[in-house]
Design an enzyme around this catalytic site. Structure first.
Site, PDB file in Angstrom:
ATOM      1  N   CYS A   1       0.845  -1.196   0.000  1.00  0.00           N
ATOM      2  CA  CYS A   1       0.000   0.000   0.000  1.00  0.00           C
ATOM      3  C   CYS A   1       0.875   1.239   0.000  1.00  0.00           C
ATOM      4  CB  CYS A   1      -0.876   0.002   1.230  1.00  0.00           C
ATOM      5  SG  CYS A   1      -1.926  -1.456   1.319  1.00  0.00           S
TER       6      CYS A   1
ATOM      7  N   GLY B   1      -0.662   0.375  -5.054  1.00  0.00           N
ATOM      8  CA  GLY B   1      -1.971  -0.221  -4.799  1.00  0.00           C
ATOM      9  C   GLY B   1      -3.038   0.461  -5.614  1.00  0.00           C
TER      10      GLY B   1
ATOM     11  N   ASN C   1       0.685   0.793   5.889  1.00  0.00           N
ATOM     12  CA  ASN C   1       1.313  -0.022   4.843  1.00  0.00           C
ATOM     13  C   ASN C   1       2.089  -1.139   5.521  1.00  0.00           C
ATOM     14  OD1 ASN C   1       4.345   0.459   2.936  1.00  0.00           O
ATOM     15  ND2 ASN C   1       2.788  -1.089   2.636  1.00  0.00           N
ATOM     16  N   GLY C   2       1.814  -2.365   5.127  1.00  0.00           N
ATOM     17  CA  GLY C   2       2.550  -3.481   5.708  1.00  0.00           C
ATOM     18  C   GLY C   2       1.616  -4.568   6.172  1.00  0.00           C
TER      19      GLY C   2
ATOM     20  N   TYR D   1      11.696  -4.268  -6.853  1.00  0.00           N
ATOM     21  CA  TYR D   1      10.459  -4.200  -7.630  1.00  0.00           C
ATOM     22  C   TYR D   1       9.501  -3.069  -7.265  1.00  0.00           C
ATOM     23  CZ  TYR D   1       5.830  -5.478  -9.328  1.00  0.00           C
ATOM     24  OH  TYR D   1       4.596  -5.447  -9.903  1.00  0.00           O
TER      25      TYR D   1
END
Ligand code: AMP
Length: 493
Positions: free
Chosen positions: A23, A49, A124-125, A264
């Site tokens: 995210c 996202g 996020n995570g 990435y």
């Protein structure tokens, strides 16, 4: 063909070729255009996202919240939506579910009223002990509205016996484990927090008298903010108007950022540890070239994920870099998803062979990573069908053998191609003439760390090594989420 390769092919046909991504989070203090700037920041972080997005603001009296399915640009470009988001403080979130189902109620930021006032949270995570915490909270009478692990954080804050809101937040953060970056909005402040190992990223920027928190530096560039520094691992930053206070509640640990941000996730122009992700990826290509033992006519990237590594590879060897595959940039997720039949066409919808560059050529095809092998399997065939003489595949990271529990949501070990097959077996499956992965040493060298030297910072690299900095408690235990029985009835308007 060996029997087990046939079985593998059948099994892989039914997997969704796209892995889930992370995210993106953003927050800004003290700015009359807080909501509009947050929308821009989220737009820059769109690659993290695309499932849904949301913004929560505070205007000194009350909170405002807007959440939507889909892309930021499609939802937050409308005057009428931004007009509803009043106030000088805002936080925002781009969602690609790593936990929880895909419903509007799981779209963040979450908001809750606590006995110390309201709080908005964007995360996020992935928490590795979220299910066990959640089950304890439910036993104690807590009511959960979503299936997202972020709600666990909100509940822990609300339940804390501490008096001041910042103490309640510290209390909650002490209980959670995993990889996380958080931005939070209270009446008085914008708050950022990063997990003790700094697995997930969070950076600080400044725009005149406003502080900005964001997952990546590309979100600062779009609004003209200056990069100040990263939020440190285990640090909580408390921003009130134009003042920033740092709180470090955890015993100090060495930072171990997630290696996949380098390989990435991050946008190529985002800065990680002093260099752009683009430079890091070119370096991965250079190291891959140093380990190369194949002679080929041209170097072809898998666009866009393999572009930088292929360029570094070609430049290092003085070989021709050619766009042997052309990407259609207008393939939306919704077009790919509706049926398995269409999903299986996935790679063809997105990529096509560029005959003029590849016919009768010996090709080295480069991608950043290989997970289930779906992409390589289809692309190699596409190149041969278009007349390539030889296709050699090179992957600019080592073999992914272990799943992730910190928010990347790679498949289980069973589905990871390199976890269950030898190099030759993978090569046979993807149909290439040869296959080579970058060595772990090469990867560390490219990113500028040295795994063997304890003085260097290391990376969260469990994908390749199985070395997990945080124990995946939920995975190890038998904790199962108490299922929600309510259907999502909220509409996306
Ligand atoms: P696969 O096709 O399953 O082997 O996956 C590898 C491809 O997916 C490569 O082209 C990568 O660029 C891309 N990829 C790697 N990690 C992720 C991720 N977490 N989410 C989406 N795509 C990914």
């Amino acid at each position: 063909m060996k029997k087990h390769i046939k079985i593998l092919k059948k099994k892989l046909k039914n997997f969704n070729p796209k892995l889930k991504e992370e995210c993106g989070i953003f927050g800004i203090s003290n700015n009359k255009d807080a909501a509009a700037l947050t929308a821009l920041g989220l737009h820059a972080l769109q690659h993290r996202g695309q499932e849904g997005c949301g913004i929560v603001t505070f205007d000194g009296k009350q909170y405002y919240s807007e959440k939507r399915f889909g892309l930021v640009g499609d939802n937050f470009n409308k005057e009428k939506v931004l007009k509803n988001l009043l106030g000088n403080y805002a936080i925002g979130h781009n969602r690609y579910s790593t936990t929880g189902e895909n419903t509007l109620r799981n779209i963040q930021p979450f908001f809750a009223d606590t006995n110390a006032g309201g709080i908005g949270v964007a995360h996020n995570g992935n928490l590795t002990n979220s299910i066990s915490l959640r089950n304890k909270l439910v036993k104690d009478g807590a009511i959960f509205y979503t299936t997202s692990d972020t709600e666990t954080i909100v509940q822990l804050i609300a339940k804390s016996k501490r008096v001041k809101k910042i103490d309640k937040i510290v209390d909650a953060i002490f209980q959670i484990q995993g990889g996380y970056a958080l931005v939070m909005l209270t009446q008085a402040s914008l708050i950022g927090a990063r997990d003790p190992f700094g697995i997930r990223p969070l950076i600080i920027g400044k725009l005149k008298n406003s502080y900005v928190l964001a997952s990546e530096t590309c979100a600062l560039d779009i609004i003209g903010a200056k990069f100040i520094r990263e939020v440190e691992n285990g640090e909580i930053v408390l921003i009130e108007k134009d003042q920033l206070k740092s709180i470090k509640p955890f015993p100090p640990k060495k930072i171990r950022p997630c290696v996949f941000e380098y390989i990435y996730f991050s946008r190529p122009d985002s800065i990680l540890n002093g260099k752009t992700a683009y430079e890091h990826r070119k370096n991965l290509g250079v190291e891959l070239a140093k380990e190369n033992d194949v002679n080929a006519d041209i170097i072809v990237p898998v666009p866009d994920s393999g572009n930088a590594a292929a360029l570094g590879f070609a430049q290092h060897l003085g070989k021709n870099f050619e766009l042997g595959l052309i990407r259609n940039h207008y393939v939306g997720r919704t077009f790919i998803e509706p049926s398995q039949k269409i999903r299986n066409l996935g790679v063809k919808l997105k990529l096509n062979a560029n005959q003029s560059t590849i016919k009768n050529k010996k090709i080295i095809l480069i991608d950043d990573s290989l997970v289930r092998g779906t992409t390589s399997h289809k692309i190699v065939k596409m190149l041969y069908d278009a007349g390539a003489k030889e296709v050699h595949v090179k992957i600019a990271c080592p073999e992914i053998k272990y799943p992730d529990f910190y928010g990347v949501d790679t498949p289980t070990k069973k589905e990871l191609l390199a976890a269950n097959n030898t190099n030759d077996e993978i090569c046979e499956y993807i149909g290439a003439k040869s296959l080579k992965f970058l060595s772990l040493e090469g990867m560390y060298k490219a990113i500028g760390f040295d795994k063997r030297n304890e003085n260097y910072p290391q990376l969260t690299d469990h994908y390749f090594t199985g070395d997990y900095p945080v124990k995946p408690i939920d995975e190890l235990g038998d904790s199962k989420i108490t299922q929600l029985s309510l259907l999502n009835t909220a509409s996306n308007n």
